[in-house]
Design a protein around this motif. Structure first.
Motif, PDB file in Angstrom:
ATOM      1  N   VAL A  84      12.994  -5.347  -1.631  1.00 43.03           N
ATOM      2  CA  VAL A  84      13.046  -3.950  -1.168  1.00 43.03           C
ATOM      3  C   VAL A  84      11.819  -3.181  -1.621  1.00 43.03           C
ATOM      4  CG1 VAL A  84      14.307  -1.776  -1.393  1.00 43.03           C
ATOM      5  CG2 VAL A  84      15.551  -3.902  -0.994  1.00 43.03           C
ATOM      6  N   SER A  85      11.427  -3.327  -2.880  1.00 38.27           N
ATOM      7  CA  SER A  85      10.247  -2.615  -3.363  1.00 38.27           C
ATOM      8  C   SER A  85       8.997  -3.066  -2.614  1.00 38.27           C
ATOM      9  CB  SER A  85      10.067  -2.833  -4.873  1.00 38.27           C
ATOM     10  OG  SER A  85       9.881  -4.209  -5.179  1.00 38.27           O
ATOM     11  N   ASN A  86       8.942  -4.347  -2.272  1.00 34.49           N
ATOM     12  CA  ASN A  86       7.789  -4.850  -1.541  1.00 34.49           C
ATOM     13  C   ASN A  86       7.760  -4.315  -0.106  1.00 34.49           C
ATOM     14  OD1 ASN A  86       5.458  -6.691  -1.666  1.00 34.49           O
ATOM     15  ND2 ASN A  86       6.538  -7.813  -0.070  1.00 34.49           N
ATOM     16  N   LEU A  87       8.930  -4.246   0.548  1.00 37.27           N
ATOM     17  CA  LEU A  87       8.978  -3.714   1.910  1.00 37.27           C
ATOM     18  C   LEU A  87       8.651  -2.224   1.928  1.00 37.27           C
ATOM     19  CD1 LEU A  87      12.164  -5.505   3.333  1.00 37.27           C
ATOM     20  CD2 LEU A  87       9.762  -6.047   3.780  1.00 37.27           C
ATOM     21  N   LEU A  88       9.091  -1.480   0.926  1.00 35.94           N
ATOM     22  CA  LEU A  88       8.734  -0.072   0.841  1.00 35.94           C
ATOM     23  C   LEU A  88       7.227   0.099   0.621  1.00 35.94           C
ATOM     24  CD1 LEU A  88      11.690   1.339  -1.305  1.00 35.94           C
ATOM     25  CD2 LEU A  88      11.274   1.685   1.130  1.00 35.94           C
ATOM     26  N   SER A  89       6.651  -0.764  -0.199  1.00 31.18           N
ATOM     27  CA  SER A  89       5.202  -0.714  -0.411  1.00 31.18           C
ATOM     28  C   SER A  89       4.454  -1.007   0.883  1.00 31.18           C
ATOM     29  CB  SER A  89       4.805  -1.718  -1.498  1.00 31.18           C
ATOM     30  OG  SER A  89       5.361  -1.373  -2.741  1.00 31.18           O
ATOM     31  N   LEU A  90       4.977  -1.964   1.650  1.00 33.51           N
ATOM     32  CA  LEU A  90       4.368  -2.272   2.944  1.00 33.51           C
ATOM     33  C   LEU A  90       4.413  -1.052   3.857  1.00 33.51           C
ATOM     34  CD1 LEU A  90       3.241  -4.145   5.139  1.00 33.51           C
ATOM     35  CD2 LEU A  90       5.588  -4.931   5.572  1.00 33.51           C
ATOM     36  N   GLY A  91       5.551  -0.366   3.903  1.00 34.66           N
ATOM     37  CA  GLY A  91       5.656   0.821   4.733  1.00 34.66           C
ATOM     38  C   GLY A  91       4.711   1.920   4.297  1.00 34.66           C
ATOM     39  N   LEU A  92       4.583   2.141   2.987  1.00 41.61           N
ATOM     40  CA  LEU A  92       3.677   3.168   2.480  1.00 41.61           C
ATOM     41  C   LEU A  92       2.221   2.841   2.789  1.00 41.61           C
ATOM     42  CD1 LEU A  92       5.232   4.006  -1.012  1.00 41.61           C
ATOM     43  CD2 LEU A  92       5.191   5.453   1.022  1.00 41.61           C
ATOM     44  N   LEU A  93       1.865   1.574   2.660  1.00 44.69           N
ATOM     45  CA  LEU A  93       0.484   1.188   2.909  1.00 44.69           C
ATOM     46  C   LEU A  93       0.137   1.318   4.390  1.00 44.69           C
ATOM     47  CD1 LEU A  93      -2.060   0.245   1.587  1.00 44.69           C
ATOM     48  CD2 LEU A  93      -1.284  -2.112   1.763  1.00 44.69           C
ATOM     49  N   ILE A  94       1.081   0.984   5.270  1.00 42.33           N
ATOM     50  CA  ILE A  94       0.840   1.157   6.707  1.00 42.33           C
ATOM     51  C   ILE A  94       0.693   2.642   7.037  1.00 42.33           C
ATOM     52  CG2 ILE A  94       1.888   0.912   8.992  1.00 42.33           C
ATOM     53  CD1 ILE A  94       3.080  -1.728   8.045  1.00 42.33           C
ATOM     54  N   ALA A  95       1.556   3.476   6.427  1.00 44.49           N
ATOM     55  CA  ALA A  95       1.463   4.917   6.662  1.00 44.49           C
ATOM     56  C   ALA A  95       0.130   5.469   6.162  1.00 44.49           C
ATOM     57  CB  ALA A  95       2.628   5.632   5.979  1.00 44.49           C
ATOM     58  N   GLU A  96      -0.369   4.908   5.082  1.00 47.02           N
ATOM     59  CA  GLU A  96      -1.636   5.371   4.502  1.00 47.02           C
ATOM     60  C   GLU A  96      -2.812   5.109   5.443  1.00 47.02           C
ATOM     61  OE1 GLU A  96      -3.816   7.098   1.257  1.00 47.02           O
ATOM     62  OE2 GLU A  96      -1.702   7.044   1.820  1.00 47.02           O
ATOM     63  N   LEU A  97      -2.676   4.126   6.324  1.00 46.82           N
ATOM     64  CA  LEU A  97      -3.779   3.794   7.229  1.00 46.82           C
ATOM     65  C   LEU A  97      -4.099   4.942   8.176  1.00 46.82           C
ATOM     66  CD1 LEU A  97      -2.910   0.101   8.208  1.00 46.82           C
ATOM     67  CD2 LEU A  97      -4.545   0.907   6.495  1.00 46.82           C
ATOM     68  N   SER A  98      -3.111   5.773   8.478  1.00 47.50           N
ATOM     69  CA  SER A  98      -3.344   6.884   9.400  1.00 47.50           C
ATOM     70  C   SER A  98      -3.908   8.111   8.696  1.00 47.50           C
ATOM     71  CB  SER A  98      -2.040   7.265  10.110  1.00 47.50           C
ATOM     72  OG  SER A  98      -1.071   7.673   9.162  1.00 47.50           O
ATOM     73  N   ASN A  99      -3.960   8.080   7.362  1.00 41.59           N
ATOM     74  CA  ASN A  99      -4.507   9.209   6.603  1.00 41.59           C
ATOM     75  C   ASN A  99      -5.857   8.829   6.010  1.00 41.59           C
ATOM     76  OD1 ASN A  99      -2.145  10.752   7.105  1.00 41.59           O
ATOM     77  ND2 ASN A  99      -1.083   9.635   5.476  1.00 41.59           N
ATOM     78  N   ASN A 100      -5.870   8.610   4.730  1.00 37.58           N
ATOM     79  CA  ASN A 100      -7.098   8.167   4.066  1.00 37.58           C
ATOM     80  C   ASN A 100      -7.022   6.664   3.885  1.00 37.58           C
ATOM     81  OD1 ASN A 100      -8.102  10.819   3.799  1.00 37.58           O
ATOM     82  ND2 ASN A 100      -6.790  11.133   2.003  1.00 37.58           N
ATOM     83  N   ALA A 101      -7.621   5.929   4.799  1.00 40.92           N
ATOM     84  CA  ALA A 101      -7.526   4.470   4.751  1.00 40.92           C
ATOM     85  C   ALA A 101      -8.219   3.931   3.502  1.00 40.92           C
ATOM     86  CB  ALA A 101      -8.156   3.864   5.997  1.00 40.92           C
ATOM     87  N   PRO A 102      -7.559   3.022   2.763  1.00 38.64           N
ATOM     88  CA  PRO A 102      -8.206   2.397   1.607  1.00 38.64           C
ATOM     89  C   PRO A 102      -9.426   1.589   2.046  1.00 38.64           C
ATOM     90  CG  PRO A 102      -5.834   1.976   1.638  1.00 38.64           C
ATOM     91  CD  PRO A 102      -6.200   2.537   2.970  1.00 38.64           C
ATOM     92  N   SER A 103     -10.265   1.264   1.087  1.00 38.70           N
ATOM     93  CA  SER A 103     -11.424   0.434   1.403  1.00 38.70           C
ATOM     94  C   SER A 103     -10.967  -0.939   1.878  1.00 38.70           C
ATOM     95  CB  SER A 103     -12.310   0.279   0.162  1.00 38.70           C
ATOM     96  OG  SER A 103     -11.642  -0.487  -0.837  1.00 38.70           O
ATOM     97  N   GLY A 104     -11.857  -1.633   2.600  1.00 39.36           N
ATOM     98  CA  GLY A 104     -11.509  -2.943   3.120  1.00 39.36           C
ATOM     99  C   GLY A 104     -11.114  -3.914   2.033  1.00 39.36           C
ATOM    100  N   GLU A 105     -11.848  -3.872   0.880  1.00 43.05           N
ATOM    101  CA  GLU A 105     -11.534  -4.797  -0.211  1.00 43.05           C
ATOM    102  C   GLU A 105     -10.157  -4.523  -0.799  1.00 43.05           C
ATOM    103  OE1 GLU A 105     -14.196  -2.982   0.087  1.00 43.05           O
ATOM    104  OE2 GLU A 105     -15.968  -4.292   0.054  1.00 43.05           O
ATOM    105  N   ASN A 106      -9.858  -3.246  -1.070  1.00 45.27           N
ATOM    106  CA  ASN A 106      -8.557  -2.903  -1.649  1.00 45.27           C
ATOM    107  C   ASN A 106      -7.414  -3.180  -0.678  1.00 45.27           C
ATOM    108  OD1 ASN A 106      -9.779  -2.095  -3.995  1.00 45.27           O
ATOM    109  ND2 ASN A 106      -9.618   0.095  -3.592  1.00 45.27           N
ATOM    110  N   LEU A 107      -7.660  -2.907   0.589  1.00 47.99           N
ATOM    111  CA  LEU A 107      -6.629  -3.151   1.586  1.00 47.99           C
ATOM    112  C   LEU A 107      -6.327  -4.635   1.711  1.00 47.99           C
ATOM    113  CD1 LEU A 107      -4.773  -1.891   3.673  1.00 47.99           C
ATOM    114  CD2 LEU A 107      -6.630  -2.028   5.338  1.00 47.99           C
ATOM    115  N   LEU A 108      -7.359  -5.469   1.646  1.00 47.83           N
ATOM    116  CA  LEU A 108      -7.156  -6.915   1.728  1.00 47.83           C
ATOM    117  C   LEU A 108      -6.382  -7.424   0.515  1.00 47.83           C
ATOM    118  CD1 LEU A 108      -7.729  -9.386   3.455  1.00 47.83           C
ATOM    119  CD2 LEU A 108      -9.870  -9.712   2.200  1.00 47.83           C
TER     120      LEU A 108
END
Length: 232
Positions: A84-108
């Protein structure tokens, strides 16, 4: 013959080390993520998971030979918490892509963490679910064992050539251990579908569908976006 197969299956409980190392790996990967990524309770969630792991190790330090209602509840709860914590993190990271996208290295790095934790969490849950869990698989007669959630290749190899037939469940008393469920989890997250191990129950199919969908989102959205950012 049946007595011999039974002794081979129940002589020793399953080794505690592989599932314990898997949980530790998930904790370490989670804590070492880049601080710029939006992850839930970077230290709180791993701390709770570590406490649950310690409680399970105290119950069965080396071999998983006994089980109580609370120890099984904690073990399943630990797997569910990881997922559950991992799926919530996935949702937050996807949502973050529409705002301030992390750098390519951090996102990978974040995408790799989510994929690895996805594999470990579902492997732990599959391991606890199938045929009543590791203690039931080792100790209960097959006629009394809860119905299987997955059919492994060893469960249907009794009609093949002798060198393969010898390792079949019917002839050798084989039952799946954590490594078998880890492999099932890896292949489901890689192929987004069953490979050589087939789900038999509705709950197994639902869980495998959730896992495959999460892995597909990691590949299509996070990894693709990270590679595109690195290329740019």
């Amino acid at each position: 013959m049946e007595d011999e197969r039974s002794r081979r299956r129940t002589a020793r409980g399953e080794n505690r080390l592989p599932p314990a190392l898997a949980v530790v790996a998930a904790l370490v990967v989670y804590v070492l993520l880049p601080s710029s990524l939006p992850f839930l309770g970077r230290f709180v969630i791993p701390g709770v998971e570590a406490l649950l792991l310690v409680a399970l190790i105290v119950t069965n330090p080396r071999r998983i030979t006994r089980q109580t209602r609370w120890s099984r509840t904690i073990s399943i709860g630990l797997a569910v918490l990881v997922i559950v914590s991992n799926l919530l993190s996935l949702g937050l990271l996807i949502a973050e892509l529409s705002n301030n996208a992390p750098s390519g290295e951090n996102l990978l790095v974040g995408a790799m963490q989510i994929w690895v934790t996805n594999v470990i969490g579902f492997a732990l849950l599959f391991w606890e679910m199938d045929r009543g869990g590791p203690v039931a698989r080792r100790n209960m007669p097959r006629l009394n064992m809860p119905a299987a959630d997955w059919r492994f290749s060893q469960d249907e190899n009794q009609d093949t050539v002798p060198e393969v037939r010898r390792s079949s469940s019917e002839l050798s008393g084989w039952v799946p251990v954590f490594i078998d469920f880890l492999y099932l989890s890896v292949t489901n997250s890689s192929a987004f579908s069953p490979t050589d191990t087939m789900p038999l129950t509705s709950r197994a199919k639902v869980l495998m569908a959730i896992q495959a969908t999460a892995a597909l989102l990691v590949s299509l959205l996070l990894v693709a976006r990270a590679v595109g950012s690195l290329g740019g």
